[in-house]
Design a protein around this motif. Structure first.
Motif, PDB file in Angstrom:
ATOM      1  N   THR A   1      -8.222  -1.009  -2.161  1.00 33.53           N
ATOM      2  CA  THR A   1      -7.266  -2.009  -2.628  1.00 33.53           C
ATOM      3  C   THR A   1      -6.820  -2.931  -1.502  1.00 33.53           C
ATOM      4  O   THR A   1      -6.823  -4.159  -1.643  1.00 33.53           O
TER       5      THR A   1
ATOM      6  N   ASP B   1       0.856  -1.183   0.000  1.00 32.41           N
ATOM      7  CA  ASP B   1       0.000   0.000   0.000  1.00 32.41           C
ATOM      8  C   ASP B   1       0.896   1.237   0.000  1.00 32.41           C
ATOM      9  O   ASP B   1       1.721   1.422   0.891  1.00 32.41           O
TER      10      ASP B   1
ATOM     11  N   ASP C   1      -2.845  -2.977 -11.135  1.00 31.17           N
ATOM     12  CA  ASP C   1      -3.976  -2.303 -11.792  1.00 31.17           C
ATOM     13  C   ASP C   1      -4.802  -3.231 -12.683  1.00 31.17           C
ATOM     14  O   ASP C   1      -5.713  -2.786 -13.382  1.00 31.17           O
TER      15      ASP C   1
ATOM     16  N   SER D   1     -10.599   2.881 -12.405  1.00 33.27           N
ATOM     17  CA  SER D   1      -9.169   2.922 -12.104  1.00 33.27           C
ATOM     18  C   SER D   1      -8.488   3.888 -13.068  1.00 33.27           C
ATOM     19  O   SER D   1      -8.777   3.892 -14.265  1.00 33.27           O
TER      20      SER D   1
ATOM     21  N   SER E   1      -2.718   4.522  -0.637  1.00 32.57           N
ATOM     22  CA  SER E   1      -3.903   4.436  -1.484  1.00 32.57           C
ATOM     23  C   SER E   1      -5.131   4.953  -0.736  1.00 32.57           C
ATOM     24  O   SER E   1      -5.207   4.881   0.499  1.00 32.57           O
TER      25      SER E   1
END
Length: 289
Positions: free
Chosen positions: A24, A17, A65, A179, A20
């Motif tokens: 997620t 992370d 992604d 996204s 973020s």
């Protein structure tokens, strides 16, 4: 995450992370990933942290992604095991313009071609975010970059140490709905170009300063040509300012050349030290299938 778990059922999957603001981490945790955090913003900081914290024989690096094909990971590992590769690149193949914008395609080709010209043999998709590394690659990699230019640094590291490299083609698709890419075509393109120039100065200083010296010598020659011709005809320097300016350019050219020679010896020592650090680590396993 689920696709990677299906492709590599026995692998430990880490999700980092990087501040973020979406869901997620929650989704990755639900899927069984090991969650780590890196507060310093930028892909380079995340890679530096990952390479320092994780221990494994092989490391598969993939952007989170959803644009890369998880099924290519076993092929990359198989290729590495068969050939004892230190790094395998996932070369992107796309069918839709939405997946890989034309500006990014052009920029990748230009920057990859530049690295090949400057550092020798290279890979055909230098900016791919899908890669496999051996342990000795990871633990000998002096991660310096902070952002997306880290891919360039990874490529040059492999080229400078003449590592064994391979490639596997992988399907590249558009991001999931909602996204958005943080990559800016122009801003990050210039940052990558700056990284290439900086790496050229560090790793091949004789070429870097030699080019500067040649340019300065040419400018000095053109500037002083008139004074030289006048002196040949009249035995008198009629344009003294031009003569002085030309002399200054030629002195700077000589200094650039001397700097290149000295720093080339320093760079050679650094390259030897990195090579010894690389060789001190165990080679990647090799298995015949």
């Amino acid at each position: 995450m689920r696709d990677m778990r299906m492709a590599l059922p026995d692998a430990a999957i880490y999700v980092y992370d990087n501040n973020s603001t979406d869901h997620t981490i929650a989704k990755a945790s639900e899927a069984g990933a090991i969650i780590r955090r890196e507060r310093l913003q930028g892909k380079g900081h995340v890679i530096r942290r990952m390479f320092a914290d994780i221990e494994a024989d092989f490391f598969v690096l993939i952007d989170g992604d959803g644009t890369y094909e998880a099924a290519a990971a076993p092929k990359m590992i198989r290729l590495a095991l068969e050939n004892a590769h230190d790094t395998v690149m996932g070369v992107r193949l796309h069918e839709r313009a939405e997946a890989y914008r034309a500006g990014h395609v052009l920029g990748n080709k230009v920057l990859t071609g530049l690295v090949v010209r400057l550092f020798g043999r290279g890979q055909s998709d230098m900016l791919s975010g899908y890669r496999l590394f051996s342990r000795r690659f990871v633990k000998s990699f002096p991660a310096i970059s902070s952002g997306f230019e880290t891919e360039t640094e990874l490529t040059v590291h492999a080229l400078q140490l003449n590592m064994s490299m391979g490639e596997v083609s992988t399907r590249y698709v558009e991001r999931p709905e909602g996204s958005f890419s943080k990559l800016n075509t122009y801003r990050d393109g210039f940052r990558i170009l700056g990284t290439i120039i900086n790496l050229l100065k560090q790793e091949r200083p004789f070429l870097f300063f030699g080019l500067i010296g040649v340019c300065l010598a040419l400018i000095g020659g053109v500037t002083g040509m008139r004074s030289v011709l006048d002196f040949i005809e009249t035995h008198t320097v009629l344009h003294l300012p031009s003569a002085v300016l030309a002399t200054g350019f030629e002195i700077l050219a000589a200094l650039a050349l001397v700097c290149g020679v000295i720093l080339n010896s320093v760079a050679l020592g650094r390259q030897e030290a990195k090579r010894l650090a690389y060789l001190a680590l165990s080679a990647p396993p090799r298995i015949e299938f």
